[in-house]
Scaffold this active site. Structure first.
Site, PDB file in Angstrom:
ATOM      1  N   ASP A 328      47.064  39.365  31.784  1.00  0.00           N
ATOM      2  CA  ASP A 328      46.196  38.423  32.184  1.00  0.00           C
ATOM      3  C   ASP A 328      44.867  39.122  32.935  1.00  0.00           C
ATOM      4  O   ASP A 328      45.208  40.295  33.795  1.00  0.00           O
ATOM      5  CB  ASP A 328      46.906  37.643  33.319  1.00  0.00           C
ATOM      6  CG  ASP A 328      47.871  36.867  32.722  1.00  0.00           C
ATOM      7  OD1 ASP A 328      48.341  36.739  31.461  1.00  0.00           O
ATOM      8  OD2 ASP A 328      48.806  36.357  33.491  1.00  0.00           O
ATOM      9  N   LYS A 414      43.842  29.643  46.084  1.00  0.00           N
ATOM     10  CA  LYS A 414      44.053  30.412  44.627  1.00  0.00           C
ATOM     11  C   LYS A 414      43.362  29.204  43.588  1.00  0.00           C
ATOM     12  O   LYS A 414      42.189  29.666  43.105  1.00  0.00           O
ATOM     13  CB  LYS A 414      45.260  30.469  44.349  1.00  0.00           C
ATOM     14  CG  LYS A 414      45.078  31.176  42.719  1.00  0.00           C
ATOM     15  CD  LYS A 414      46.616  31.765  42.281  1.00  0.00           C
ATOM     16  CE  LYS A 414      46.741  32.430  41.013  1.00  0.00           C
ATOM     17  NZ  LYS A 414      47.998  32.673  40.664  1.00  0.00           N
ATOM     18  N   ASP A 577      42.403  33.531  29.053  1.00  0.00           N
ATOM     19  CA  ASP A 577      42.306  34.868  29.738  1.00  0.00           C
ATOM     20  C   ASP A 577      43.614  35.756  29.666  1.00  0.00           C
ATOM     21  O   ASP A 577      43.742  36.527  30.625  1.00  0.00           O
ATOM     22  CB  ASP A 577      41.504  34.935  30.703  1.00  0.00           C
ATOM     23  CG  ASP A 577      42.290  33.804  31.861  1.00  0.00           C
ATOM     24  OD1 ASP A 577      43.110  33.269  31.678  1.00  0.00           O
ATOM     25  OD2 ASP A 577      41.953  33.967  33.041  1.00  0.00           O
TER      26      ASP A 577
END
Length: 644
Positions: A328, A414, A577
């Protein structure tokens, strides 16, 4: 334009057909799979093909070089030569063969049927119980109207009616979610009978790839991913077991330590891993305690199989693995912003620069946020001493801020950090923080917890956005420049359009919605009408351009990586991603994705974008480009934790 669209449909059909043409595969242990030539490759921008396109276009009164031909908001009609890299990449991604992981499917289906709440919540399944419908108070009699008693009874009734409406809505939503899960399991059981399944992909308007089958695929939630594995296994090879261990550690939330420590984490928990794989339902259930339990279970079973293979006297390198290992990006949107701005400090936070341990941008933002909150608490204490606080109970105000300080960690910020680079609004950031506070039962004991959670979320979200701006100064200047460029175009009433590094034309589709009411005998409907005459939504064009441009760039990186992996016989799958491959080819994929990232930024993408915008809008004046930092993009080749 219509003729070109008709011709491109034929190209796309050939590309889709190619996704299903790879039927002949040799054993993965003995050799590479059979790879017929792709129809899309014949559209390579060769001189011969270009001349053929010109001859064809001449018959249709259209020329490939004619940039004045309007299509998709003023873009020149793209020919197949221009987009061959896009076709090639989609074909490569769609050719990946998948298979249902039946042992994981059996375990998850058993848990779903048991409807045990703690297990279901850990796996991300919807709640099984229904919301209780409160009883409705009696309607107040009319003869006491205009009395305090009538007002009190009416307010109680209205409140009960609202609670009933909310409960009914939640029950409907949960019923829909439960039917969806049932459908996923039914599809998985049907696909489990097949040797291999394929996921043809499509693109959104920015170039991001998505599987065309939307119910059960590897872009779904944790239990979707846990039930899928590569159909073609690959020999593990020397030393590649560590990548299975690294993958397991990442799924358990230990992704901010070195690769050696991650591999050691799996070795330290080998008993828990074997117990989870051998007795997932009645054992210690260690796998259910992790961040991604279904994928952890799949990894435990793969490591168990490898362990038994070696225990039986076989060579570890000969073990054939089917498990996708995920690498990742570290907040990939910020990685691209740092690369565009050559922002050295920002690049260090998102691992574009090599270091002994991976940087954690979420922890960095949380630390800055904690400092800001501590300063506010200190100021409140000083104001209390000096009697400047206007609040009725300053002690409660201080307790409120101290409670906020106690909740600050990387998980709280986050989602806001991740979406800040994609244009999250203050309202969206507030909602993200509030959802997290609700999950943590913040001020649940208070008489009005929703109001307290709302106020705390407003404060935390504003401070978090300020912390991000402080950490990524140069990257934020790029975001501001992109917004200003979009504003220049939108003020003239035009859509913002550009071409990605791989030649895909992009047009932002944001227009002002026209709603129309339709009354029938049963109900009244409100529908949005798109007749092609609406004016553009200037605000959406401006706010949407920075995130959409970043999405178009990160999709270009993914496509370049997919094509390069295909050429190097590396199985590849992606969730934007997050790049997936076998443990045996993890190191090779890591080299490829870094090389393709550096190759993508060999050109100044911002300068290319400005030229593109200026060419499409020659009468407009665009702002000067932001100043660049001192980052050497070639350093990404050495960054061990760029994707990890």
């Amino acid at each position: 334009a219509t003729l070109m669209r008709s011709r491109n449909k034929k190209v796309q059909k050939e590309v889709r057909d190619a996704s299903f043409s790879r039927r002949q595969h040799e054993d993965a242990v003995t050799g590479a799979p059979y790879r017929p030539s792709d129809p899309a490759r014949k559209y390579h921008a060769s001189r011969q093909q270009y001349m053929e396109d010109k001859k064809w276009a001449a018959k249709q009164d259209w020329h490939p070089d004619d940039t004045r031909t309007p299509l998709w908001g003023g873009l020149a009609a793209p020919n197949a030569c221009q987009m061959w890299q896009v076709f090639d990449a989609i074909n490569c991604i769609s050719s990946t063969r998948w298979r249902v992981n039946t042992p994981v499917l059996d375990v998850l289906e058993t848990l779903w049927k048991e409807k045990e709440m703690k297990k279901l919540e850990a796996l991300g399944f919807p709640r099984a119980e229904r919301q209780r419908m409160v009883s409705l108070p009696q309607k107040p009699p009319p003869h006491i109207r205009d009395t305090p008693e009538y007002v009190e009874m009416d307010e109680a009734r209205q409140k009960a009616m609202e609670q009933r409406r909310n409960a009914r809505q939640k029950n409907i939503q949960r019923n829909v979610e439960q039917r969806f899960v049932d459908n996923v399991f039914n599809l998985a059981k049907r696909f489990a009978k097949d040797e291999a399944i394929y996921y043809p992909h499509t693109l959104d308007f920015r170039g991001r790839a998505y599987p065309m089958h939307g119910t059960f695929n590897h872009m779904g939630s944790d239990y979707h991913r846990g039930m899928l594995m590569f159909a073609d296994g690959k020999r593990l090879g020397e030393g590649n077991r560590q990548w299975l261990c690294v993958h397991l550690a990442n799924l358990c939330g230990n992704n901010k330590i070195s690769f050696e420590d991650r591999a050691a984490f799996a070795d330290e928990h080998i008993e828990d891993i074997l117990d989870s794989a051998n007795n997932p339902l009645n054992g210690r259930r260690w796998w259910l305690e992790q961040d991604h339990p279904a994928q952890v279970l799949a990894a435990c079973m793969e490591l168990r199989d490898c362990h038994e293979w070696v225990k039986a006297g076989n060579n570890e390198a000969d073990f054939v693995s089917h498990l996708p290992v995920q690498m990742d990006g570290s907040c990939n949107g910020l990685q691209h912003y740092a690369a565009l701005a050559l922002d050295y400090d920002g690049a260090a936070s998102v691992n574009l620069i090599d270091d002994e341990k991976p940087g954690d941008v979420y922890t960095n933002v949380a630390q800055i946020l904690a400092v800001l909150v501590d300063e506010d608490i200190r100021q409140i204490k000083e104001d209390i001493k000096e009697g400047k606080v206007q609040d009725k109970d300053p002690t409660q105000q201080l307790e409120f801020f101290e409670a906020i300080r106690a909740t600050i960690d990387r998980k709280l910020v986050k989602q806001t950090v991740m979406t800040s680079v994609y244009g999250v609004t203050t309202v969206g950031a507030r909602q993200q923080v509030q959802n997290r506070l609700v999950q943590r039962d913040f001020y649940a004991h208070h008489e009005d917890p929703e109001n307290m959670q709302y106020n705390a979320a407003v404060y935390v979200s504003m401070r978090t956005l300020g912390a991000i701006k402080e950490l990524f100064t140069e990257a934020k200047s790029v975001m501001s420049w992109l917004s200003e460029c979009a504003d220049v175009v939108a003020r003239e009433g035009k859509e913002v359009c550009w071409t990605t590094p791989l030649g895909l034309p992009v047009v932002q589709p944001y227009k002002q919605s026209h709603q129309r009411q339709i009354r029938t005998k049963l109900q009244q409907l409100v529908i949005s009408v798109d007749d092609g005459t609406q004016d553009i939504d200037k605000r959406a064009q401006r706010n949407g351009f920075p995130p959409n441009f970043i999405h178009s760039v990160d999709s270009s990186h993914m496509m370049k990586t997919a094509s390069a992996c295909y050429r190097n016989n590396v199985t590849f799958a992606a969730v934007h991603d997050s790049f997936w491959t076998h443990a045996a080819t993890t190191e090779r994929m890591s080299e490829i994705l870094r090389e393709e990232f550096v190759d993508l930024y060999r050109h100044d993408l911002l300068a290319d974008l400005k030229k593109n915008l200026q060419a499409r809008n020659p009468r407009m004046m665009f702002p000067e480009m932001p100043q660049k930092g001192k980052l050497d993009i070639a350093d990404v080749r050495k960054a061990r934790f760029f994707f990890s």
